[in-house]
Design a protein around this motif. Structure first.
Motif, mmCIF file in Angstrom:
data_model
loop_
_atom_site.group_PDB
_atom_site.id
_atom_site.type_symbol
_atom_site.label_atom_id
_atom_site.label_comp_id
_atom_site.label_asym_id
_atom_site.label_seq_id
_atom_site.Cartn_x
_atom_site.Cartn_y
_atom_site.Cartn_z
ATOM 1 N N MET A 1 0.566 -1.237 -0.053
ATOM 2 C CA MET A 1 -0.537 0.270 0.126
ATOM 3 C C MET A 1 0.907 1.417 -0.384
ATOM 4 O O MET A 1 0.470 2.218 -0.632
ATOM 5 C CB MET A 1 -0.798 -0.089 1.267
ATOM 6 C CG MET A 1 -2.065 -1.139 1.374
ATOM 7 S SD MET A 1 -3.401 -0.583 -0.699
ATOM 8 C CE MET A 1 -2.791 -1.898 -1.497
ATOM 9 N N GLY B 1 1.931 1.740 -3.419
ATOM 10 C CA GLY B 1 1.229 2.153 -4.279
ATOM 11 C C GLY B 1 1.121 3.349 -4.277
ATOM 12 O O GLY B 1 0.704 4.789 -4.744
ATOM 13 N N TRP B 2 0.657 3.895 -3.289
ATOM 14 C CA TRP B 2 0.411 5.259 -2.896
ATOM 15 C C TRP B 2 1.451 5.951 -2.900
ATOM 16 O O TRP B 2 0.940 7.753 -3.726
ATOM 17 C CB TRP B 2 -0.752 5.396 -1.127
ATOM 18 C CG TRP B 2 -1.828 4.964 -1.218
ATOM 19 C CD1 TRP B 2 -1.767 3.574 -0.967
ATOM 20 C CD2 TRP B 2 -2.798 5.156 -2.351
ATOM 21 N NE1 TRP B 2 -3.584 3.562 -0.983
ATOM 22 C CE2 TRP B 2 -3.988 4.540 -1.691
ATOM 23 C CE3 TRP B 2 -3.252 6.095 -2.949
ATOM 24 C CZ2 TRP B 2 -5.421 4.391 -2.286
ATOM 25 C CZ3 TRP B 2 -4.475 6.914 -3.174
ATOM 26 C CH2 TRP B 2 -5.188 5.561 -2.692
ATOM 27 N N MET C 1 -3.850 4.237 -8.052
ATOM 28 C CA MET C 1 -4.506 3.542 -7.147
ATOM 29 C C MET C 1 -5.806 4.483 -6.789
ATOM 30 O O MET C 1 -6.453 3.845 -6.431
ATOM 31 C CB MET C 1 -3.299 3.845 -5.703
ATOM 32 C CG MET C 1 -2.220 3.413 -5.590
ATOM 33 S SD MET C 1 -2.285 1.226 -5.371
ATOM 34 C CE MET C 1 -2.882 1.061 -3.796
ATOM 35 N N ASN D 1 -9.771 -4.062 0.815
ATOM 36 C CA ASN D 1 -8.260 -2.925 0.340
ATOM 37 C C ASN D 1 -8.334 -2.959 2.068
ATOM 38 O O ASN D 1 -6.831 -3.997 2.266
ATOM 39 C CB ASN D 1 -8.014 -1.925 0.347
ATOM 40 C CG ASN D 1 -8.390 -1.989 -1.272
ATOM 41 O OD1 ASN D 1 -7.757 -2.831 -1.989
ATOM 42 N ND2 ASN D 1 -8.478 -0.763 -2.347
ATOM 43 N N VAL E 1 -0.809 -2.551 -7.501
ATOM 44 C CA VAL E 1 -0.022 -1.822 -7.515
ATOM 45 C C VAL E 1 1.347 -0.950 -7.912
ATOM 46 O O VAL E 1 1.523 0.117 -7.557
ATOM 47 C CB VAL E 1 0.730 -1.731 -5.561
ATOM 48 C CG1 VAL E 1 -0.466 -2.019 -4.660
ATOM 49 C CG2 VAL E 1 1.866 -2.079 -6.015
#
Length: 223
Positions: free
Chosen positions: A113, A116-117, A124, A149, A222
């Motif tokens: 996470m 990805g962010w 995302m 998620n 991601v």
């Protein structure tokens, strides 16, 4: 009643140290040194399995950083090793506890996470709304996708621990009733337990594979 039933799976020893958790890495100590140095049939089989897993994970990951498949192959081997080790009598099954499974699932999901962010923020955000969603449903889809998620590490951990403890619990219940059964029923119970043991061996392999594949799919989302 239920507390006493599940307490048989608790990590407890006669000392103040939870030495049961050493079973997680205990099998590595009993490998002969020739396994690491001299090519053998067992080593060749092991290399064939890891090579097949590498190809499959590479297909699932797609264009990803080199060496990422080693992480998921090692994760699968660790879980499978602990699942099979727990089938032996008087050996603690670490993968049947949330403290073990959540420790594996939560850091992996959190790292995916964050990656990805930080690196693919727009992707995302776009992933929160599936393609073709009507504008009216977009706020609801964002909430649903966000919840799905967030609960991923919990579902990964609960799936593995619940499947591992279910078969152990059933075999424990059958074994506790053996002293009050007749000879014919004891032989029938032993036959059922052998069948359950074969089933548990398949579950040990399948659950480690499912855990690794789902983690791989979460990683590919991601990128």
């Amino acid at each position: 009643m239920m507390a006493n039933l599940f307490s048989s799976f608790d990590p407890s020893t006669n000392w103040n140290l939870s030495l049961n958790w050493t079973s997680t890495m205990l099998g590595i100590l009993v490998f002969p040194l020739s396994f690491w140095l001299i090519p053998s049939r067992l080593g060749l089989i092991w290399m064939k399995i890891t090579s097949t897993l590498h190809k499959e994970f590479k297909t699932l990951l797609g264009p990803s950083p080199k060496g990422l498949t080693i992480l998921f192959t090692s994760l699968l081997m660790l879980i499978m090793f602990n699942n099979f080790l727990g089938l032996f009598p008087y050996i603690f099954t670490s993968t049947s506890h949330m403290s073990m499974t959540l420790t594996l699932a939560l850091p992996m999901w959190l790292s995916f996470m964050l990656f990805g962010w930080i690196n693919n923020t727009i992707h995302m955000f776009a992933h929160l709304v599936p393609q073709g969603t009507p504008p009216v449903l977009m706020p609801f889809m964002v909430c649903i996708e966000t919840i799905s998620n967030v609960i991923r590490p919990g579902t990964l951990a609960i799936r593995l621990s619940a499947n591992m403890i279910a078969g152990h619990l059933l075999m424990t219940l059958l074994g506790n009733t053996g002293s009050s059964l007749s000879t014919y029923l004891v032989s029938l119970m032993l036959t059922v337990q052998i069948m359950l043991l074969v089933l548990e061996s398949a579950v040990a392999l399948i659950q480690s594979y499912v855990f690794a594949v789902l983690t791989t799919l979460y990683s590919s989302e991601v990128n």
